[in-house]
Scaffold this motif. Structure first.
Motif, PDB file in Angstrom:
ATOM      1  N   PRO A   1       0.793  -1.228   0.000  1.00 54.12           N
ATOM      2  CA  PRO A   1       0.000   0.000   0.000  1.00 54.12           C
ATOM      3  C   PRO A   1       0.829   1.284   0.000  1.00 54.12           C
ATOM      4  N   ILE A   2       2.083   1.202   0.361  1.00 52.58           N
ATOM      5  CA  ILE A   2       2.946   2.387   0.338  1.00 52.58           C
ATOM      6  C   ILE A   2       3.403   2.661  -1.090  1.00 52.58           C
TER       7      ILE A   2
ATOM      8  N   TYR B   1       6.275  -6.617   1.956  1.00 49.59           N
ATOM      9  CA  TYR B   1       4.923  -6.157   1.621  1.00 49.59           C
ATOM     10  C   TYR B   1       4.001  -6.330   2.828  1.00 49.59           C
ATOM     11  N   GLY B   2       4.198  -7.394   3.600  1.00 49.81           N
ATOM     12  CA  GLY B   2       3.397  -7.604   4.804  1.00 49.81           C
ATOM     13  C   GLY B   2       3.642  -6.515   5.834  1.00 49.81           C
ATOM     14  N   LEU B   3       4.898  -6.150   6.027  1.00 48.35           N
ATOM     15  CA  LEU B   3       5.222  -5.066   6.956  1.00 48.35           C
ATOM     16  C   LEU B   3       4.592  -3.751   6.503  1.00 48.35           C
TER      17      LEU B   3
ATOM     18  N   CYS C   1       6.275   0.141   8.075  1.00 43.74           N
ATOM     19  CA  CYS C   1       7.286   0.710   7.182  1.00 43.74           C
ATOM     20  C   CYS C   1       7.200   2.228   7.195  1.00 43.74           C
ATOM     21  N   LYS C   2       8.313   2.849   6.881  1.00 43.25           N
ATOM     22  CA  LYS C   2       8.385   4.303   6.760  1.00 43.25           C
ATOM     23  C   LYS C   2       7.743   4.717   5.432  1.00 43.25           C
ATOM     24  N   PRO C   3       7.515   6.006   5.222  1.00 42.91           N
ATOM     25  CA  PRO C   3       6.928   6.463   3.951  1.00 42.91           C
ATOM     26  C   PRO C   3       7.754   6.078   2.711  1.00 42.91           C
TER      27      PRO C   3
END
Length: 180
Positions: free
Chosen positions: A8-9, A115-117, A123-125
């Motif tokens: 999603p990021i 991707y899970g994290l 995760c950071k931006p």
């Protein structure tokens, strides 16, 4: 079971078409749908070749110092020890295949965990895991290497990856996120 993951990021997805287990270690094949502006920075691998084949839209691949803009059906291969990156600067999403020869189970796991994290807000931006030990361990298992002057950081990353193993971070992340 569908083997598709979403970040999603970065707003991209990866579908695992063939894994190391499927091919008895011969190859890993994934289909990537990459958002405009997405990509992976300059790096190289010592143990496998990475072939990029455009399926929809345009994907840029850099091999050494040369950039290639691939359109559907075109491909470029980063042989072991060749600096490379891929990115999408086309203004719309693109889709391409990535084939690793031989297969890399660590690469497969690093994508699922990373991707899970991201999905879980860890995760950071910029997409990097907030936990520095997790980041170092994922870098290590993906068998990635930093080119040129950036390689001075590899020693630190590899040492941090060992700390992640000692602390059991590797097992925790694998149990939580590796599904296939």
């Amino acid at each position: 079971m569908e083997r598709k993951i979403y970040n999603p990021i970065q707003k991209d997805s990866v579908t695992f078409l063939k894994t190391a287990a499927d091919t008895n270690g011969e190859c890993t094949i994934v289909e990537v749908t990459l958002a405009d502006g997405g990509g992976v920075g300059l790096h190289y691998h010592k143990t496998y070749a990475e072939k990029f084949t455009a399926a929809e839209g345009e994907v840029q691949v850099r091999l050494g110092k040369t950039f290639y803009t691939l359109t559907p059906g075109q491909f470029a291969t980063a042989e072991p020890n060749i600096n490379h990156l891929f990115r999408n600067r086309s203004g719309k999403p693109c889709k391409f295949l990535v084939e690793l020869r031989p297969a890399s189970r660590g690469f497969e796991q690093s994508l699922q965990i990373g991707y899970g994290l991201a999905r879980d807000g860890q995760c950071k931006p910029n997409g990097f895991p907030k936990d520095k030990l997790a980041l170092a361990w994922l870098f290590d298992i993906s068998e990635s290497n930093l080119p040129g002057w950036m390689s001075i950081f590899e020693f630190i990353l590899r040492r941090q990856a060992k700390k992640a193993i000692v602390k059991g971070i590797d097992k925790k992340l694998t149990e939580q996120y590796v599904k296939f």
